[in-house]
Scaffold this motif. Structure first.
Motif, PDB file in Angstrom:
ATOM      1  N   MET A   1      19.507 -20.919  24.683  1.00 57.66           N
ATOM      2  CA  MET A   1      18.552 -21.134  23.392  1.00 57.66           C
ATOM      3  C   MET A   1      18.991 -20.126  22.564  1.00 57.66           C
ATOM      4  SD  MET A   1      14.193 -20.252  22.837  1.00 57.66           S
ATOM      5  CE  MET A   1      13.654 -21.882  22.044  1.00 57.66           C
ATOM      6  N   GLN A   2      19.281 -20.624  21.493  1.00 58.64           N
ATOM      7  CA  GLN A   2      19.830 -19.500  20.192  1.00 58.64           C
ATOM      8  C   GLN A   2      18.658 -18.783  19.502  1.00 58.64           C
ATOM      9  OE1 GLN A   2      22.470 -21.768  17.271  1.00 58.64           O
ATOM     10  NE2 GLN A   2      22.653 -19.709  16.223  1.00 58.64           N
ATOM     11  N   ALA A   3      19.020 -17.728  19.294  1.00 62.41           N
ATOM     12  CA  ALA A   3      17.856 -17.146  18.291  1.00 62.41           C
ATOM     13  C   ALA A   3      17.997 -17.218  16.909  1.00 62.41           C
ATOM     14  CB  ALA A   3      18.323 -15.368  18.693  1.00 62.41           C
ATOM     15  N   LEU A   4      16.878 -17.156  16.539  1.00 64.59           N
ATOM     16  CA  LEU A   4      16.459 -17.634  15.032  1.00 64.59           C
ATOM     17  C   LEU A   4      17.026 -16.573  14.111  1.00 64.59           C
ATOM     18  CD1 LEU A   4      15.296 -19.648  13.251  1.00 64.59           C
ATOM     19  CD2 LEU A   4      12.976 -18.718  13.351  1.00 64.59           C
ATOM     20  N   LEU A   5      16.615 -15.167  14.558  1.00 66.13           N
ATOM     21  CA  LEU A   5      16.900 -14.201  13.711  1.00 66.13           C
ATOM     22  C   LEU A   5      17.799 -13.450  14.363  1.00 66.13           C
ATOM     23  CD1 LEU A   5      13.229 -12.945  12.873  1.00 66.13           C
ATOM     24  CD2 LEU A   5      15.050 -14.058  11.418  1.00 66.13           C
ATOM     25  N   PRO A   6      18.834 -12.560  13.480  1.00 69.41           N
ATOM     26  CA  PRO A   6      19.867 -11.832  14.005  1.00 69.41           C
ATOM     27  C   PRO A   6      19.105 -10.756  14.608  1.00 69.41           C
ATOM     28  CG  PRO A   6      20.363 -12.332  11.847  1.00 69.41           C
ATOM     29  CD  PRO A   6      19.098 -12.841  12.115  1.00 69.41           C
ATOM     30  N   ALA A   7      19.766  -9.781  15.440  1.00 67.78           N
ATOM     31  CA  ALA A   7      19.161  -8.704  16.332  1.00 67.78           C
ATOM     32  C   ALA A   7      18.770  -7.678  15.263  1.00 67.78           C
ATOM     33  CB  ALA A   7      20.146  -8.157  17.405  1.00 67.78           C
ATOM     34  N   ARG A   8      19.754  -7.630  14.158  1.00 67.03           N
ATOM     35  CA  ARG A   8      19.464  -6.520  12.891  1.00 67.03           C
ATOM     36  C   ARG A   8      18.042  -6.694  12.406  1.00 67.03           C
ATOM     37  NH1 ARG A   8      22.837 -10.197  10.829  1.00 67.03           N
ATOM     38  NH2 ARG A   8      22.152 -10.754   8.533  1.00 67.03           N
ATOM     39  N   CYS A   9      17.414  -7.694  12.655  1.00 61.63           N
ATOM     40  CA  CYS A   9      16.295  -7.957  11.700  1.00 61.63           C
ATOM     41  C   CYS A   9      14.870  -7.558  12.479  1.00 61.63           C
ATOM     42  CB  CYS A   9      16.047  -9.525  11.367  1.00 61.63           C
ATOM     43  SG  CYS A   9      17.363 -10.076  10.217  1.00 61.63           S
ATOM     44  N   SER A  10      14.843  -6.151  12.657  1.00 58.18           N
ATOM     45  CA  SER A  10      13.647  -5.760  13.209  1.00 58.18           C
ATOM     46  C   SER A  10      12.082  -5.344  12.476  1.00 58.18           C
ATOM     47  CB  SER A  10      14.104  -4.368  14.267  1.00 58.18           C
ATOM     48  OG  SER A  10      14.622  -3.598  13.393  1.00 58.18           O
ATOM     49  N   SER A  11      12.533  -5.412  11.218  1.00 62.20           N
ATOM     50  CA  SER A  11      11.359  -4.971  10.684  1.00 62.20           C
ATOM     51  C   SER A  11      10.886  -6.124   9.836  1.00 62.20           C
ATOM     52  CB  SER A  11      11.487  -3.773   9.367  1.00 62.20           C
ATOM     53  OG  SER A  11      12.316  -4.400   8.480  1.00 62.20           O
ATOM     54  N   ALA A  12       9.531  -6.312   9.255  1.00 59.47           N
ATOM     55  CA  ALA A  12       9.061  -7.415   8.363  1.00 59.47           C
ATOM     56  C   ALA A  12      10.055  -7.641   7.257  1.00 59.47           C
ATOM     57  CB  ALA A  12       7.742  -7.127   8.197  1.00 59.47           C
ATOM     58  N   GLU A  13      10.645  -6.452   6.543  1.00 62.77           N
ATOM     59  CA  GLU A  13      11.077  -6.768   5.407  1.00 62.77           C
ATOM     60  C   GLU A  13      12.618  -7.259   5.748  1.00 62.77           C
ATOM     61  OE1 GLU A  13      12.589  -4.153   1.548  1.00 62.77           O
ATOM     62  OE2 GLU A  13      11.143  -3.404   2.687  1.00 62.77           O
ATOM     63  N   ALA A  14      13.104  -6.656   6.755  1.00 65.71           N
ATOM     64  CA  ALA A  14      14.432  -7.353   6.954  1.00 65.71           C
ATOM     65  C   ALA A  14      14.434  -8.709   7.436  1.00 65.71           C
ATOM     66  CB  ALA A  14      15.137  -6.483   8.247  1.00 65.71           C
ATOM     67  N   ARG A  15      13.362  -9.203   8.009  1.00 70.16           N
ATOM     68  CA  ARG A  15      13.168 -10.480   8.333  1.00 70.16           C
ATOM     69  C   ARG A  15      12.980 -11.419   7.037  1.00 70.16           C
ATOM     70  NH1 ARG A  15       9.966  -8.538  12.572  1.00 70.16           N
ATOM     71  NH2 ARG A  15       8.136  -8.684  11.541  1.00 70.16           N
ATOM     72  N   LEU A  16      12.223 -11.031   5.937  1.00 66.86           N
ATOM     73  CA  LEU A  16      12.110 -11.691   4.873  1.00 66.86           C
ATOM     74  C   LEU A  16      13.426 -11.764   4.023  1.00 66.86           C
ATOM     75  CD1 LEU A  16      10.281 -12.865   2.691  1.00 66.86           C
ATOM     76  CD2 LEU A  16       9.513 -10.742   1.896  1.00 66.86           C
ATOM     77  N   ARG A  17      14.094 -10.646   4.071  1.00 67.83           N
ATOM     78  CA  ARG A  17      15.329 -10.647   3.629  1.00 67.83           C
ATOM     79  C   ARG A  17      16.369 -11.607   3.969  1.00 67.83           C
ATOM     80  NH1 ARG A  17      16.062  -7.229  -0.632  1.00 67.83           N
ATOM     81  NH2 ARG A  17      14.507  -5.298  -0.539  1.00 67.83           N
ATOM     82  N   PHE A  18      16.404 -11.703   5.462  1.00 62.43           N
ATOM     83  CA  PHE A  18      17.213 -12.616   6.011  1.00 62.43           C
ATOM     84  C   PHE A  18      16.770 -14.238   5.657  1.00 62.43           C
ATOM     85  CE2 PHE A  18      17.810 -15.440   9.554  1.00 62.43           C
ATOM     86  CZ  PHE A  18      19.385 -15.425   9.696  1.00 62.43           C
ATOM     87  N   TYR A  19      15.478 -14.370   5.670  1.00 63.32           N
ATOM     88  CA  TYR A  19      14.894 -15.848   5.330  1.00 63.32           C
ATOM     89  C   TYR A  19      15.400 -16.221   4.015  1.00 63.32           C
ATOM     90  CZ  TYR A  19      12.021 -15.831   9.353  1.00 63.32           C
ATOM     91  OH  TYR A  19      11.258 -15.767  10.829  1.00 63.32           O
ATOM     92  N   ALA A  20      15.471 -15.086   2.916  1.00 61.97           N
ATOM     93  CA  ALA A  20      15.400 -15.448   1.723  1.00 61.97           C
ATOM     94  C   ALA A  20      17.067 -15.823   1.328  1.00 61.97           C
ATOM     95  CB  ALA A  20      15.178 -14.127   0.822  1.00 61.97           C
TER      96      ALA A  20
END
Length: 51
Positions: A1-20
């Protein structure tokens, strides 16, 4: 199974920036008990910066 987010996206802000960076529109499902004060909305409106 492939991860949806890269491992570097550990904070909420990092996840939001990745999604954007991947999507033209990002919906934030956030609950408020009352309308937030305008000073609280400013930082959210400016985030995330377009890559």
């Amino acid at each position: 199974m492939q991860a949806l987010l890269p491992a570097r996206c550990s904070s909420a802000e990092a996840r939001l920036r990745f999604y954007a960076s991947q999507f033209s529109l990002v919906e934030v499902d956030s609950s408020y008990y009352a309308m937030p004060a305008p000073p609280s909305c400013g930082p959210n409106a400016r985030r995330p910066a377009s890559p």
